[in-house]
Design a protein around this motif. Sequence first.
Motif, PDB file in Angstrom:
ATOM      1  N   PHE A   2       0.833  -1.198   0.000  1.00 53.88           N
ATOM      2  CA  PHE A   2       0.000   0.000   0.000  1.00 53.88           C
ATOM      3  C   PHE A   2       0.871   1.253   0.000  1.00 53.88           C
ATOM      4  O   PHE A   2       0.634   2.200  -0.751  1.00 53.88           O
ATOM      5  CB  PHE A   2      -0.938  -0.019   1.204  1.00 53.88           C
ATOM      6  N   ALA A   3       1.915   1.254   0.837  1.00 51.65           N
ATOM      7  CA  ALA A   3       2.820   2.401   0.894  1.00 51.65           C
ATOM      8  C   ALA A   3       3.570   2.585  -0.420  1.00 51.65           C
ATOM      9  O   ALA A   3       3.778   3.719  -0.873  1.00 51.65           O
ATOM     10  CB  ALA A   3       3.805   2.229   2.055  1.00 51.65           C
ATOM     11  N   ALA A   7       2.469   1.788  -3.398  1.00 51.55           N
ATOM     12  CA  ALA A   7       1.516   2.323  -4.372  1.00 51.55           C
ATOM     13  C   ALA A   7       1.285   3.810  -4.141  1.00 51.55           C
ATOM     14  O   ALA A   7       1.212   4.593  -5.100  1.00 51.55           O
ATOM     15  CB  ALA A   7       0.195   1.565  -4.282  1.00 51.55           C
ATOM     16  N   ILE A   8       1.183   4.219  -2.888  1.00 50.87           N
ATOM     17  CA  ILE A   8       1.007   5.642  -2.580  1.00 50.87           C
ATOM     18  C   ILE A   8       2.254   6.425  -3.006  1.00 50.87           C
ATOM     19  O   ILE A   8       2.154   7.519  -3.566  1.00 50.87           O
ATOM     20  CB  ILE A   8       0.728   5.836  -1.071  1.00 50.87           C
ATOM     21  N   ARG A   9       3.431   5.861  -2.757  1.00 49.62           N
ATOM     22  CA  ARG A   9       4.679   6.534  -3.115  1.00 49.62           C
ATOM     23  C   ARG A   9       4.813   6.680  -4.632  1.00 49.62           C
ATOM     24  O   ARG A   9       5.351   7.667  -5.115  1.00 49.62           O
ATOM     25  CB  ARG A   9       5.860   5.732  -2.554  1.00 49.62           C
ATOM     26  N   THR A  15       2.419   7.095  -6.774  1.00 51.33           N
ATOM     27  CA  THR A  15       1.382   7.952  -7.334  1.00 51.33           C
ATOM     28  C   THR A  15       1.931   9.365  -7.517  1.00 51.33           C
ATOM     29  O   THR A  15       2.468   9.944  -6.582  1.00 51.33           O
ATOM     30  CB  THR A  15       0.163   7.997  -6.398  1.00 51.33           C
TER      31      THR A  15
END
Length: 161
Positions: A100-101, A103-105, A107
Amino acid sequence: MPKSFQALANEPVSPTSPTSPLAQFPPLPPVESRSRAPEFYGFVAWSVTHLGFVLYCLWAILPDDWIVWLGVTWYPNREWALLVPSWTVVVVLLTYFTYFAMAIRATPAFSESRAYTGGFNASDRSPYLIHAQPDAIPEAYDIPIGMVNRVLYGPRSSSAT
């Protein structure tokens, strides 16, 4: 009957063809052409998993005297019966958090054009395209929305109607 029709009549035909438009009933069973090895491997994996779970539960629940009576002279300490499942849960949760982290990074920020056009807009064309073959298929890229509107709707008129 002409000779060509006789030759067609003697040839095997598919269930629906121009010479036999109706399918056979009952339909022919499919020819088994694939290996059945994955079925056996799956059954063995299922069996070993269930056997391992039963042995794990027996080791965690049975008293020491019963395990020694069964002939087992050495077995891990009972604290591992709680440590292994709890560590497994923590590792799974950390894995989900890490992905999850990541994927956020990955973006892009809203201020970057990649956030709404993707990575293939016309201004980011590859410098290697000049060396491409003349008959090569061009690289995919996004066309700016202003150009799309001019092509679809014509040039902007100065009068408001």
